[in-house]
Write an enzyme that holds these catalytic residues in place. Structure first.
Site, PDB file in Angstrom:
ATOM      1  CB  SER A  50      -2.664  69.637  27.234  1.00 53.05           C
ATOM      2  OG  SER A  50      -2.142  70.051  26.526  1.00 53.05           O
ATOM      3  CE1 TYR A  88      -6.705  71.651  23.527  1.00 51.45           C
ATOM      4  CE2 TYR A  88      -4.597  72.418  25.079  1.00 51.45           C
ATOM      5  CZ  TYR A  88      -5.631  71.207  23.816  1.00 51.45           C
ATOM      6  OH  TYR A  88      -5.170  69.663  23.490  1.00 51.45           O
TER       7      TYR A  88
HETATM    8  P1  NAD Z   1      -9.155  65.659  17.555  1.00 53.56           P
HETATM    9  O1  NAD Z   1      -9.628  66.940  16.586  1.00 53.56           O
HETATM   10  O2  NAD Z   1      -8.588  64.068  16.214  1.00 53.56           O
HETATM   11  O3  NAD Z   1     -10.706  64.318  17.830  1.00 53.56           O
HETATM   12  C1  NAD Z   1     -11.637  65.524  18.618  1.00 53.56           C
HETATM   13  C2  NAD Z   1     -13.136  64.783  18.986  1.00 53.56           C
HETATM   14  O4  NAD Z   1     -13.533  65.336  19.531  1.00 53.56           O
HETATM   15  C3  NAD Z   1     -13.156  64.472  17.438  1.00 53.56           C
HETATM   16  O5  NAD Z   1     -13.793  62.904  17.372  1.00 53.56           O
HETATM   17  C4  NAD Z   1     -14.860  65.316  17.543  1.00 53.56           C
HETATM   18  O6  NAD Z   1     -16.043  65.378  16.884  1.00 53.56           O
HETATM   19  C5  NAD Z   1     -14.312  65.285  18.996  1.00 53.56           C
HETATM   20  N1  NAD Z   1     -14.856  66.568  18.893  1.00 53.56           N
HETATM   21  C6  NAD Z   1     -15.207  68.111  19.329  1.00 53.56           C
HETATM   22  N2  NAD Z   1     -16.530  68.807  19.777  1.00 53.56           N
HETATM   23  C7  NAD Z   1     -17.333  68.071  20.168  1.00 53.56           C
HETATM   24  C8  NAD Z   1     -18.887  68.488  20.289  1.00 53.56           C
HETATM   25  N3  NAD Z   1     -19.050  69.284  20.480  1.00 53.56           N
HETATM   26  N4  NAD Z   1     -18.967  67.916  21.278  1.00 53.56           N
HETATM   27  C9  NAD Z   1     -18.604  65.978  20.675  1.00 53.56           C
HETATM   28  N5  NAD Z   1     -17.484  65.792  20.215  1.00 53.56           N
HETATM   29  C10 NAD Z   1     -16.249  66.798  20.172  1.00 53.56           C
HETATM   30  O7  NAD Z   1      -8.397  66.115  18.582  1.00 53.56           O
HETATM   31  P2  NAD Z   1      -7.864  64.850  19.447  1.00 53.56           P
HETATM   32  O8  NAD Z   1      -5.892  65.493  19.111  1.00 53.56           O
HETATM   33  O9  NAD Z   1      -7.186  63.511  18.888  1.00 53.56           O
HETATM   34  O10 NAD Z   1      -7.443  65.782  20.398  1.00 53.56           O
HETATM   35  C11 NAD Z   1      -8.181  64.699  21.547  1.00 53.56           C
HETATM   36  C12 NAD Z   1      -8.435  64.828  23.343  1.00 53.56           C
HETATM   37  O11 NAD Z   1      -6.473  64.894  23.497  1.00 53.56           O
HETATM   38  C13 NAD Z   1      -8.823  66.863  23.145  1.00 53.56           C
HETATM   39  O12 NAD Z   1      -8.828  66.783  24.475  1.00 53.56           O
HETATM   40  C14 NAD Z   1      -7.145  67.771  23.450  1.00 53.56           C
HETATM   41  O13 NAD Z   1      -7.143  68.630  23.879  1.00 53.56           O
HETATM   42  C15 NAD Z   1      -6.340  66.662  23.680  1.00 53.56           C
HETATM   43  N6  NAD Z   1      -4.896  66.640  23.032  1.00 53.56           N
HETATM   44  C16 NAD Z   1      -4.526  66.941  22.147  1.00 53.56           C
HETATM   45  C17 NAD Z   1      -2.994  67.011  21.548  1.00 53.56           C
HETATM   46  C18 NAD Z   1      -2.559  66.498  19.882  1.00 53.56           C
HETATM   47  O14 NAD Z   1      -1.929  67.495  20.500  1.00 53.56           O
HETATM   48  N7  NAD Z   1      -3.755  66.409  19.366  1.00 53.56           N
HETATM   49  C19 NAD Z   1      -2.173  66.778  22.705  1.00 53.56           C
HETATM   50  C20 NAD Z   1      -2.329  66.970  23.570  1.00 53.56           C
HETATM   51  C21 NAD Z   1      -3.870  67.001  24.259  1.00 53.56           C
END
Ligand code: NAD
Length: 275
Positions: free
Chosen positions: A157, A170
């Site tokens: 991130s 985080y």
């Molecule tokens: P999201 O909530 O849409 O998806 C998260 C996924 O992780 C889902 O499929 C969920 O079921 C899964 N998950 C959560 N807990 C779990 C567990 N215990 N076991 C198995 N699966 C689990 O979130 P996103 O925004 O798509 O985030 C995806 C990645 O990208 C994350 O690592 C997040 O930190 C990173 N990220 C997101 C953003 C953003 O702005 N959305 C920015 C930077 C980084």
């Protein structure tokens, strides 16, 4: 090994991942799902993983398989549990004849001042957002080494590069992912395996929707003002990153053109960390 002449052709010709298998953690939603779709579109067989309603996940699985004509399997391993993570990688490798591409994407968020931060939330964020990456890599790497090809992509991130207040767990986990990425990259440097981190800014997924709601309540502001003045305050381009952009970056990292990119962080955050 493709020659430089081969690389003059587009690095991502259709079907260039035919015969490869990709496991994407947390791919029932958001960024992980977009990456699964992009890799399937390039020909890879896919292992999806994540939480959610079983019927909806089965629909997702069969739609992906049908739309792209690839094998798609689902494994519900909980990223909090080492034994389930290791079993998922082994089972997937058996079913798909090895895992060539590993994307560590599962993640959760919790926002609170550190002196009020629940210990269990800290433990869970460190486990899901960071330790799960260690366990998947440890399980998948021997197969990649045996085939002398692999791509490991860790979803870090902008918060793996810089901090923001109230996100102690985080930010700590995502900085940890950067260290893990660089270490693995050095360990595989003489092979045809790479390990990199993608560092998105804000992407509008369920993970961020929750924060918009919380911030709107906390500041008594409407959604649009929260998005511009709170959520995107640090993101100079003032727009969310689209999940499809991240899907295509993952595809590029799997290409031969990206074979010398190793141990890198790829900021995809509209200039946030350029300040
Ligand atoms: P999201 O909530 O849409 O998806 C998260 C996924 O992780 C889902 O499929 C969920 O079921 C899964 N998950 C959560 N807990 C779990 C567990 N215990 N076991 C198995 N699966 C689990 O979130 P996103 O925004 O798509 O985030 C995806 C990645 O990208 C994350 O690592 C997040 O930190 C990173 N990220 C997101 C953003 C953003 O702005 N959305 C920015 C930077 C980084």
């Amino acid at each position: 090994m493709p020659t430089s002449k081969d690389l003059l052709a587009s690095p991502v010709t259709p079907g260039f991942l035919d015969g490869k298998a990709a496991l994407i953690t947390g791919s029932t939603s958001g960024i992980g799902l977009a990456m699964a779709r992009a890799l399937a579109a390039a020909g890879a067989d896919i292992v999806i993983n994540g939480l959610g309603n079983p019927d909806e996940i089965e629909n997702l699985r069969s739609e992906l398989a049908q739309e792209f004509g690839v094998q798609v399997i689902y494994d519900g391993a909980n990223m909090l549990k080492e034994s389930e993570i290791t079993a998922m990688v082994q089972k997937a490798a058996d079913q798909l004849d090895g895992i060539d591409i590993l994307i560590n994407n599962a993640g959760i968020q919790y926002v609170s001042p550190i002196d009020e931060f629940p210990a269990q939330k800290w433990e869970d964020i460190i486990a899901i957002n960071m330790s799960s990456n260690f366990y998947t890599i440890r399980a998948a790497l021997p197969g990649m080494k045996a085939r002398n090809w692999g791509r490991i992509i860790n979803l870090s991130s902008a918060h793996g590069l810089v901090a923001s207040p109230f996100k102690s767990a985080y930010v700590a986990a995502k900085h940890g992912v950067m260290g893990l990425t660089k270490t693995v990259a050095l360990e595989v440097a003489e092979t045809n395996i790479t390990c990199n981190a993608i560092c998105p800014g804000y992407v509008r997924t369920p993970l961020v929707e929750g924060q918009i709601e919380e911030q709107a309540k906390a500041h008594s502001m409407n959604h649009d003002d929260v998005i511009r003045d709170v959520i995107l305050a640090a993101q100079p381009n003032k727009r969310f990153v689209e999940v499809e952009e991240l899907g295509q970056i993952a595809v590029f990292l799997c290409s031969d053109a990206a074979r010398s990119i190793n141990g890198s962080d790829l900021p995809v955050e509209g200039g946030w960390t350029a300040r």
